[in-house]
Design a protein around this motif. Structure first.
Motif, mmCIF file in Angstrom:
data_model
loop_
_atom_site.group_PDB
_atom_site.id
_atom_site.type_symbol
_atom_site.label_atom_id
_atom_site.label_comp_id
_atom_site.label_asym_id
_atom_site.label_seq_id
_atom_site.Cartn_x
_atom_site.Cartn_y
_atom_site.Cartn_z
ATOM 1 N N SER A 37 7.321 -4.889 9.979
ATOM 2 C CA SER A 37 7.779 -5.659 10.211
ATOM 3 C C SER A 37 7.825 -6.632 8.179
ATOM 4 C CB SER A 37 7.341 -7.280 10.106
ATOM 5 O OG SER A 37 8.021 -8.506 10.260
ATOM 6 N N PRO A 38 8.797 -6.910 7.646
ATOM 7 C CA PRO A 38 8.600 -7.805 5.885
ATOM 8 C C PRO A 38 7.761 -8.447 5.815
ATOM 9 C CG PRO A 38 10.854 -7.795 6.812
ATOM 10 C CD PRO A 38 10.050 -6.716 7.676
ATOM 11 N N ILE A 39 8.253 -9.434 7.112
ATOM 12 C CA ILE A 39 7.050 -10.451 7.275
ATOM 13 C C ILE A 39 6.076 -11.118 8.147
ATOM 14 C CG2 ILE A 39 8.310 -11.007 8.869
ATOM 15 C CD1 ILE A 39 8.598 -14.127 6.934
ATOM 16 N N LEU A 40 5.308 -11.321 7.684
ATOM 17 C CA LEU A 40 3.769 -11.301 7.434
ATOM 18 C C LEU A 40 2.990 -13.017 8.394
ATOM 19 C CD1 LEU A 40 0.389 -11.036 8.877
ATOM 20 C CD2 LEU A 40 0.476 -10.478 6.535
ATOM 21 N N PRO A 116 3.344 -5.832 4.005
ATOM 22 C CA PRO A 116 4.457 -7.074 3.782
ATOM 23 C C PRO A 116 4.959 -7.105 2.562
ATOM 24 C CG PRO A 116 2.306 -8.297 4.175
ATOM 25 C CD PRO A 116 1.626 -6.726 4.192
ATOM 26 N N LYS A 117 6.342 -7.771 2.499
ATOM 27 C CA LYS A 117 7.047 -8.484 1.851
ATOM 28 C C LYS A 117 6.635 -9.894 1.178
ATOM 29 C CE LYS A 117 10.321 -4.470 1.180
ATOM 30 N NZ LYS A 117 9.419 -4.055 0.832
ATOM 31 N N ILE A 118 6.465 -10.575 2.311
ATOM 32 C CA ILE A 118 6.328 -11.764 2.318
ATOM 33 C C ILE A 118 5.466 -12.752 3.077
ATOM 34 C CG2 ILE A 118 8.960 -12.876 3.725
ATOM 35 C CD1 ILE A 118 8.794 -14.488 2.199
ATOM 36 N N ARG A 147 1.784 -12.605 -5.864
ATOM 37 C CA ARG A 147 0.818 -12.316 -6.017
ATOM 38 C C ARG A 147 1.213 -10.926 -5.909
ATOM 39 N NH1 ARG A 147 -3.063 -15.194 -3.587
ATOM 40 N NH2 ARG A 147 -2.494 -17.602 -5.122
ATOM 41 N N LYS A 148 0.658 -9.839 -6.915
ATOM 42 C CA LYS A 148 0.240 -8.653 -6.992
ATOM 43 C C LYS A 148 1.344 -7.597 -5.415
ATOM 44 C CE LYS A 148 -4.558 -8.492 -5.862
ATOM 45 N NZ LYS A 148 -5.730 -8.286 -5.166
ATOM 46 N N ASN A 149 2.939 -8.112 -6.029
ATOM 47 C CA ASN A 149 4.200 -7.752 -5.079
ATOM 48 C C ASN A 149 4.752 -8.520 -4.097
ATOM 49 O OD1 ASN A 149 4.588 -6.218 -7.997
ATOM 50 N ND2 ASN A 149 3.998 -4.796 -7.221
ATOM 51 N N VAL A 150 3.687 -9.000 -3.350
ATOM 52 C CA VAL A 150 3.617 -10.172 -2.480
ATOM 53 C C VAL A 150 3.807 -11.659 -2.537
ATOM 54 C CG1 VAL A 150 2.589 -10.602 -0.214
ATOM 55 C CG2 VAL A 150 2.264 -8.645 -1.439
ATOM 56 N N TYR A 151 5.309 -11.845 -1.862
ATOM 57 C CA TYR A 151 5.008 -13.759 -2.131
ATOM 58 C C TYR A 151 4.850 -14.611 -1.516
ATOM 59 C CZ TYR A 151 8.762 -12.931 -5.135
ATOM 60 O OH TYR A 151 9.939 -12.796 -6.746
ATOM 61 N N LEU A 152 4.475 -15.524 -1.379
ATOM 62 C CA LEU A 152 3.410 -16.118 -0.730
ATOM 63 C C LEU A 152 4.310 -17.524 -0.582
ATOM 64 C CD1 LEU A 152 -0.274 -16.017 -2.337
ATOM 65 C CD2 LEU A 152 0.793 -14.344 -0.392
ATOM 66 N N TRP A 181 15.229 -15.937 0.981
ATOM 67 C CA TRP A 181 14.979 -14.958 0.935
ATOM 68 C C TRP A 181 14.710 -13.728 1.453
ATOM 69 C CZ3 TRP A 181 10.396 -11.335 0.850
ATOM 70 C CH2 TRP A 181 10.168 -10.471 -0.858
ATOM 71 N N LEU A 182 14.526 -13.404 3.074
ATOM 72 C CA LEU A 182 14.565 -11.888 3.293
ATOM 73 C C LEU A 182 15.264 -11.404 3.313
ATOM 74 C CD1 LEU A 182 12.471 -13.025 6.525
ATOM 75 C CD2 LEU A 182 11.401 -10.539 4.655
#
Length: 186
Positions: A37-40, A116-118, A147-152, A181-182
């Motif tokens: 999953s791209p989402i965590l 994850p991406k986000i 942050r570090k290519n991951v969106y929070l 966003w996804l």
């Protein structure tokens, strides 16, 4: 650094005695869901129901979480959900800083495995640990930082919605923003 599989990481968590929470737990609660999953989603720690089952978000908060996911045409099979601490804090209290610190290697490794991406923090405790210590959930939920290519981002914890149902529409809007966003970035 030696790389471990999800199953090996789960075995480490199952045998963990890094903090006193291991002495009072019934079951450690490893994250669950789609490993691709791209989402965590990250919450602070398992509740009493999760401690009994060993599965994250199985209680009433889990029902709210499922409603929020279904509102954006997603299910648990589409996401991965975990906690900062893997054992239930007694009396449902917030996890202590030392307990969080003891579990951080597991969370970091979960994140490394998932890539994850986000990352969506569920509630204040998770947002203050993952995004920044002075994070204000009531004012900043639904905003994105990179942050570090991951969106929070963060949303209200489902248990907060159980305590105040008026927060549900805001949480729903935040989930719609995550879905948007996804669709634009994943």
């Amino acid at each position: 650094m030696e790389l471990y599989t999800y199953e090996e990481l789960k075995d480490f968590v199952d045998r963990c005695v890094r903090c006193p929470l291991s002495q009072t737990r019934n079951h450690p609660v490893m994250g669950r869901g789609n490993l691709k999953s791209p989402i965590l989603f990250i919450a602070e720690g398992p509740g009493r129901t999760e401690d009994q089952s060993g599965i994250p978000f199985t209680g009433r908060s889990g029902q709210v979480f499922d409603r929020l996911l279904s509102g954006i045409q997603m299910s648990r099979e589409d996401v991965y959900i975990t906690n900062i601490v893997k054992c239930h804090p007694p009396g449902n209290r917030d996890p202590l800083p030392a307990e969080q610190e003891a579990c951080m290697p597991y969370l970091k490794y979960e994140t490394l495995l998932l890539r994850p991406k986000i990352i969506v923090c569920l509630g204040r405790i998770a947002a203050q640990r993952i995004i920044r210590p002075d994070y204000r959930i009531t004012k900043e939920h639904g905003t994105f930082i990179c942050r570090k290519n991951v969106y929070l981002t963060s949303v209200y914890h489902p248990s907060a919605i159980l305590r105040d149902e008026r927060k549900f529409p805001e949480a729903q809007d935040d989930f719609f923003a995550i879905k948007k966003w996804l669709s634009e970035n994943a």
